[in-house]
Design an enzyme around this catalytic site. Structure first.
Site, PDB file in Angstrom:
ATOM      1  N   ASP A  88      -3.663   5.574  11.708  1.00  0.00           N
ATOM      2  CA  ASP A  88      -2.668   5.336  10.595  1.00  0.00           C
ATOM      3  C   ASP A  88      -1.679   6.020  10.933  1.00  0.00           C
ATOM      4  O   ASP A  88      -1.154   7.519  10.011  1.00  0.00           O
ATOM      5  CB  ASP A  88      -3.388   5.479   8.743  1.00  0.00           C
ATOM      6  CG  ASP A  88      -2.470   4.877   7.434  1.00  0.00           C
ATOM      7  OD1 ASP A  88      -1.805   4.707   8.185  1.00  0.00           O
ATOM      8  OD2 ASP A  88      -2.642   4.871   6.550  1.00  0.00           O
ATOM      9  N   HIS A 135       1.194   5.629   6.448  1.00  0.00           N
ATOM     10  CA  HIS A 135       1.012   5.549   5.306  1.00  0.00           C
ATOM     11  C   HIS A 135       0.934   7.077   4.967  1.00  0.00           C
ATOM     12  O   HIS A 135       1.243   7.607   6.542  1.00  0.00           O
ATOM     13  CB  HIS A 135      -0.617   5.807   3.922  1.00  0.00           C
ATOM     14  CG  HIS A 135      -0.897   4.114   4.116  1.00  0.00           C
ATOM     15  ND1 HIS A 135      -1.219   3.025   5.711  1.00  0.00           N
ATOM     16  CD2 HIS A 135      -0.451   2.921   3.566  1.00  0.00           C
ATOM     17  CE1 HIS A 135      -1.807   2.052   4.743  1.00  0.00           C
ATOM     18  NE2 HIS A 135      -0.160   1.650   3.457  1.00  0.00           N
ATOM     19  N   SER A 191       0.646  -1.406  -0.200  1.00  0.00           N
ATOM     20  CA  SER A 191       0.238   0.172   0.175  1.00  0.00           C
ATOM     21  C   SER A 191       0.814   1.341  -0.292  1.00  0.00           C
ATOM     22  O   SER A 191       0.173   2.719  -0.321  1.00  0.00           O
ATOM     23  CB  SER A 191      -0.801   0.003   1.113  1.00  0.00           C
ATOM     24  OG  SER A 191      -0.105  -0.402   2.313  1.00  0.00           O
TER      25      SER A 191
END
Length: 325
Positions: free
Chosen positions: A300, A303, A53
């Site tokens: 998160d 990312h 990702s």
């Protein structure tokens, strides 16, 4: 182009200073990204991002910056997400392959561990290597969770496989084998075919969880670390070391012998380490504090916000493409 969970501004993040810090190299000038130049240099070419990702995070950053001068068209392609820039006949694609090699991710409905075949490349992307001109590889995070490793049809060990009668062989050896299998496979598939391919291994990007990622860890800092204030962790440093060693060894032993094959590392590890402020954190979800501060807020810290620090990776990426061209 921006995935909802990385669209920090739209999700209500109002401290915007993370948008204005820029990484300044010690020994050279790093120009801002120039989308027209990137498209000119990739005219009639296919640029592929393969991996996890974070590979998707980087290509979405790249697409956003390119879209300021040319609108990409989404192209139907089985096996990848693909975009085409008709202005220069340039294509960008993302292939989901979090191990690079063959494997099955752990899930809530299946085995609680990954199954990874370290000696077999993932054909989902590898079968199309001869159609790629520039290939960016990104992996690592998915190998840090419980896994069972195979070579041939035999289990050679595992990582954190409680309850299974296998030897825990750790993470570093399997990580190196997966990268080595990947690079060997690329070489084997272009050898003798006259294809030119430039391969980039993007080094590991440290996360910034304060606390365990699966136990409510957060990342609420709003400023970068100053140089020297934060040291690279042992695991992150070892992963980067393996990546740099494998790239150097392959570049010395194989790339020089194979016409049209070029290999280099896009080393983002140290500069990513300095940016705890650039993750979505709680703003991976829209307006997480609209009704006060909940007891548990998902964060998160892996990312990157878009726009955000990950755009710098593409500043460097463009300079590599310029040099190669």
């Amino acid at each position: 182009m921006i995935k909802e969970s990385q669209n920090c501004i739209i999700n209500g993040r109002n401290d915007t200073s993370y948008l204005y810090w820029r990484w300044k190299p010690s020994d050279c000038h790093l120009p801002r990204f120039e989308p027209n130049i990137f498209l000119q240099l990739t005219k009639n070419r296919h640029v592929a991002f393969v991996g996890d990702s974070l590979a998707r995070n980087q290509i979405e950053s790249l697409l956003c910056m390119l879209a300021t001068v040319s609108t990409p068209k989404r192209v139907h392609h089985k096996g990848s997400n693909k975009w085409h820039f008709s202005s220069q006949n340039a294509s960008l694609s993302f292939y989901w392959s979090p191990f690079l090699v063959q494997g099955v991710q752990r899930s809530s409905t299946g085995p609680p561990h990954n199954i990874i075949h370290l000696d077999l490349v993932n054909e989902k992307w590898a079968k199309e290597v001869d159609q790629m001109d520039l290939l960016v590889l990104s992996f690592g995070n998915w190998l840090l969770v419980p896994s069972v490793y195979y070579e041939g049809d035999k289990v050679i060990g595992c990582l954190n496989c409680t309850g299974l009668n296998y030897t825990d062989i750790g993470f570093y050896g399997p990580f190196r084998k997966a990268l080595r299998t990947t690079l060997n496979s690329i070489i084997e598939r272009i050898q003798g075919k006259g294809n030119d391919i430039h391969v980039i291994v993007r080094t590991f990007s440290p996360s910034h969880f304060e606390g365990d990622w699966d136990k409510g860890g957060t990342c609420s800092k709003t400023k970068p670390y100053r140089k020297g204030k934060m040291q690279l962790g042992e695991v992150d440093a070892e992963i980067r070391k393996i990546e740099m060693e494998e790239v150097e060894n392959f570049a010395m032993s194989r790339a020089k012998q194979l016409r049209g094959f070029r290999l280099e590392a896009l080393d983002v590890t140290e500069l990513a380490l300095l940016r705890p402020d650039g993750h979505p954190g709680a703003y991976m979800n829209p307006f997480p504090f609209a009704n006060g501060v909940p007891e548990n807020v998902q964060n998160d810290c892996v990312h990157w916000c878009l726009p955000g620090p990950i755009d710098t990776w593409n500043d460097i990426f463009l300079e590599m493409v310029k040099r190669w061209s």
